[in-house]
Design a protein around this motif. Structure first.
Motif, PDB file in Angstrom:
ATOM      1  N   GLU A  92      63.977  57.833  11.440  1.00 53.92           N
ATOM      2  CA  GLU A  92      63.183  56.961  10.569  1.00 53.92           C
ATOM      3  C   GLU A  92      62.217  56.105  11.387  1.00 53.92           C
ATOM      4  N   ILE A  93      62.647  55.607  12.527  1.00 58.08           N
ATOM      5  CA  ILE A  93      61.751  54.840  13.398  1.00 58.08           C
ATOM      6  C   ILE A  93      60.629  55.741  13.913  1.00 58.08           C
ATOM      7  N   GLY A  94      60.949  56.994  14.221  1.00 55.46           N
ATOM      8  CA  GLY A  94      59.922  57.945  14.657  1.00 55.46           C
ATOM      9  C   GLY A  94      58.853  58.149  13.599  1.00 55.46           C
ATOM     10  N   LYS A  95      59.265  58.279  12.321  1.00 54.97           N
ATOM     11  CA  LYS A  95      58.295  58.427  11.228  1.00 54.97           C
ATOM     12  C   LYS A  95      57.459  57.162  11.098  1.00 54.97           C
ATOM     13  N   ASN A  96      58.095  56.016  11.267  1.00 64.37           N
ATOM     14  CA  ASN A  96      57.389  54.750  11.188  1.00 64.37           C
ATOM     15  C   ASN A  96      56.323  54.664  12.284  1.00 64.37           C
ATOM     16  N   ILE A  97      56.673  55.090  13.481  1.00 63.77           N
ATOM     17  CA  ILE A  97      55.707  55.090  14.590  1.00 63.77           C
ATOM     18  C   ILE A  97      54.566  56.072  14.303  1.00 63.77           C
ATOM     19  N   PHE A  98      54.889  57.200  13.674  1.00 66.20           N
ATOM     20  CA  PHE A  98      53.859  58.166  13.284  1.00 66.20           C
ATOM     21  C   PHE A  98      52.821  57.494  12.391  1.00 66.20           C
ATOM     22  N   TYR A  99      53.284  56.777  11.370  1.00 65.03           N
ATOM     23  CA  TYR A  99      52.343  56.143  10.441  1.00 65.03           C
ATOM     24  C   TYR A  99      51.648  54.932  11.055  1.00 65.03           C
TER      25      TYR A  99
END
Length: 131
Positions: A92-99
């Motif tokens: 979830e943190i990885g997706k957050n960093i993506f956005y």
């Protein structure tokens, strides 16, 4: 992560963000991904129980230096993330960093520059930034 790696990641994000390229889409996805990080953290407490929140008022020591506070103040967390919760929260943190990176791309900001400026600011202010 090196500046070159951050630039490579930022380029990769730009290349992969196709469907939701609108600023409105990206910012709402960024907000949603942040909420998903928070939800995963809460589920680690409420569903899994691998971590526990034991919160109470922070008592700032009267006769100690500000530089010593971090060792004396509580995080309010007990326990350690289990492997499953660790994996979910990391994803979830990885997706957050993506956005977050997508927002940077749309605003023509270099993620490496943003991080460097924040690091410089923190270095300059030291413990006086008090976050």
């Amino acid at each position: 992560m090196s500046e070159k790696s951050l630039e490579s990641f930022q380029t990769q994000v730009s290349d992969l963000l196709i469907r939701h390229r609108s600023f409105l889409d990206v910012t709402s996805k960024f907000q949603e991904s942040n909420a998903r990080v928070n939800r995963a953290l809460m589920k680690s407490v409420t569903d899994c129980g691998c971590i526990k929140v034991d919160a109470k008022k922070q008592n700032y020591p009267d006769n100690s230096k500000v530089s010593e506070w971090s060792a004396q103040l509580s995080t309010h967390l007990d326990g350690k993330l289990c492997d499953h919760c660790h994996d979910v929260i990391s994803a979830e943190i990885g997706k957050n960093i993506f956005y977050l990176t997508s927002v940077c791309n749309l605003l023509d900001l270099k993620l490496a520059d943003v991080l460097e400026k924040e690091s410089d600011r923190l270095f300059t202010l030291g413990v006086y930034h008090l976050r």
